[in-house]
Design an enzyme around this catalytic site. Structure first.
Site, PDB file in Angstrom:
ATOM      1  N   LYS A 122      17.282   4.695 -56.547  1.00  0.00           N
ATOM      2  CA  LYS A 122      16.133   5.038 -55.701  1.00  0.00           C
ATOM      3  C   LYS A 122      16.632   5.654 -54.148  1.00  0.00           C
ATOM      4  O   LYS A 122      15.788   6.261 -53.681  1.00  0.00           O
ATOM      5  CB  LYS A 122      15.040   4.095 -55.470  1.00  0.00           C
ATOM      6  CG  LYS A 122      14.404   3.729 -56.903  1.00  0.00           C
ATOM      7  CD  LYS A 122      13.019   3.079 -56.744  1.00  0.00           C
ATOM      8  CE  LYS A 122      12.267   2.890 -57.965  1.00  0.00           C
ATOM      9  NZ  LYS A 122      11.177   1.826 -57.820  1.00  0.00           N
ATOM     10  N   HIS A 166      19.424  -2.466 -60.638  1.00  0.00           N
ATOM     11  CA  HIS A 166      18.577  -1.600 -61.455  1.00  0.00           C
ATOM     12  C   HIS A 166      18.039  -0.225 -60.766  1.00  0.00           C
ATOM     13  O   HIS A 166      18.112   0.911 -61.550  1.00  0.00           O
ATOM     14  CB  HIS A 166      17.565  -2.305 -62.492  1.00  0.00           C
ATOM     15  CG  HIS A 166      16.251  -2.628 -61.626  1.00  0.00           C
ATOM     16  ND1 HIS A 166      16.389  -3.511 -60.806  1.00  0.00           N
ATOM     17  CD2 HIS A 166      15.101  -2.250 -61.825  1.00  0.00           C
ATOM     18  CE1 HIS A 166      15.119  -3.662 -60.240  1.00  0.00           C
ATOM     19  NE2 HIS A 166      14.446  -3.013 -60.782  1.00  0.00           N
ATOM     20  N   ASP A 167      17.445  -0.530 -59.587  1.00  0.00           N
ATOM     21  CA  ASP A 167      16.953   0.625 -58.961  1.00  0.00           C
ATOM     22  C   ASP A 167      17.546   1.006 -57.960  1.00  0.00           C
ATOM     23  O   ASP A 167      17.249   1.981 -57.010  1.00  0.00           O
ATOM     24  CB  ASP A 167      15.489   0.131 -58.364  1.00  0.00           C
ATOM     25  CG  ASP A 167      14.565   0.381 -59.485  1.00  0.00           C
ATOM     26  OD1 ASP A 167      14.716   0.769 -60.567  1.00  0.00           O
ATOM     27  OD2 ASP A 167      13.488  -0.281 -59.166  1.00  0.00           O
TER      28      ASP A 167
HETATM   29 FE   FE2 Z   1      13.230   1.231 -61.945  1.00  0.00          FE
END
Ligand code: FE2
Length: 375
Positions: free
Chosen positions: A229, A225-226
């Protein structure tokens, strides 16, 4: 092909001689016996395909002789040559000796020759049928054997394929986890975050009664999900102070960056949207991003991940505070259920928390998604 042989049995030598004369030029061997016992002994030494016996003989009648031959040499074609035309002899001969033909004396030469030819043909035909039956039986055995082998091979191969498939899936998940860990490593405080979000999200999905494939997808999407980043500056990610509006904007771009990173990966095509929308708000408010989707328009895995993500972030230590307790998480979920969170996901998650208690947020728990799905 072996030469055909016929054995005549008659106590009258004149008859035997007449028969020998008659058949002298026929393509067959002619054997003669004047007594039943002699005939039986002769048959042991000299195989014949056809036996023609007189009925009325001393010691043993023709019917008895033919029955004895039937018992010892089943395939020999048996015929009766008799001057007796009574029906009872014929019936007895047929019933007991299973004879092929009944020939009456005096015989017609041509008819007798024709009958002998038919008897040999009859013998040959039965032998051929026997041979073919044997061949069919053998081939059937071979086929059954091949079938058994084939079934075994197919079973083995299927098992190997299933094992290989599982190995591949495990390798695939390990690769994704490595990627997720690389993202989390950008910040010492988020180590293990993605893995835990994947685990929490899987538990919510299972609680909601979804099928295995869906739970697997939720787990993978949770891990990733991240991933966006990666494209956000470390200084922004690890900044302990309040973010400036520009820095906040930069952070808010991570779902889109994540989706862009994953888009070209064919086998991750079904998690791209889940990653892109994991910060949307359920009520469609502008606090959600990037597309301000609302309700069911937000992919369900994204809604589940948002709940898992919130719980994980709240219960983990941050530079400015210690991890919060579950009661705070529960309070937050209630507060934002229906606005930020999908109430159905919140309810499912609360049920899991109710069941598992504090052990739910214990860090460094071992988790195997496939064991979990099958369990
Ligand atoms: Fe997130």
């Amino acid at each position: 092909m072996t030469q055909h042989t016929v054995l005549f049995v008659d106590d009258e030598t004149n008859i035997l001689k007449a028969l020998q004369r008659l058949l002298r030029h026929e393509p067959m061997r002619v054997l003669c016996a004047s007594r039943a016992q002699e005939a039986l002994e002769l048959l042991e030494r000299e195989p014949a395909q056809v036996v023609v016996s007189d009925q009325r003989m001393p010691e043993m009648s023709g019917v008895d002789l033919l029955q004895a031959i039937r018992e010892r040499h089943r395939d020999v074609v048996r015929m009766m040559l008799t001057g007796y035309t009574e029906m009872n002899v014929a019936v007895e001969a047929i019933n007991r000796g299973e004879i092929y033909r009944l020939i009456t004396k005096p015989w017609n030469d041509d008819e007798l020759k024709a009958t002998l030819r038919q008897a040999f043909d009859h013998y040959d035909l039965k032998q051929e049928i026997k041979r073919l039956n044997q061949v069919t039986r053998e081939q059937n055995f071979k086929l059954q054997d091949m079938n058994r082998n084939l079934e075994h091979k197919v079973r083995e191969r299927t098992k190997q394929l299933a094992e290989k498939n599982q190995e591949l899936r495990t390798a695939y998940v390990q690769t994704i986890r490595a990627l997720a860990e690389a993202v989390d490593a950008k910040d010492a405080y988020t180590r293990g975050h993605s893995e835990r979000v994947g685990v929490y999200a899987s538990k919510i999905a299972r609680e909601m009664g979804f099928p295995k494939e869906f739970i697997e997808r939720v787990y993978i999407a949770g891990l990733l999900h991240d991933v966006g980043k990666i494209g956000v500056r470390d200084a922004v990610i690890t900044k302990p102070d309040r973010l400036t509006p520009e820095e906040y904007e930069e952070i808010r771009r991570h779902p889109e960056i994540g989706a862009k990173i994953l888009e070209p990966v064919t086998f991750l095509s079904d998690v791209v949207r889940c990653v892109r929308h994991h910060h949307e708000w359920f009520d469609g408010s502008d606090r959600g991003y990037p597309d301000r989707l609302r309700g069911d328009d937000i992919p369900l895995p994204s809604r589940i991940i948002l709940v898992a993500d919130t719980c994980e972030a709240m219960t983990s230590d941050r530079p400015y505070r210690r991890g919060l307790g579950l009661e705070k998480v529960i309070e937050e979920l209630h507060k934002y259920s229906g606005t930020q969170f999908d109430p159905a996901c919140v309810q499912a998650f609360l049920r899991v928390l109710e069941r598992e208690g504090e052990s739910f947020i214990q860090k460094d728990q071992k988790f195997d998604i496939y064991a979990f799905i099958e369990g």
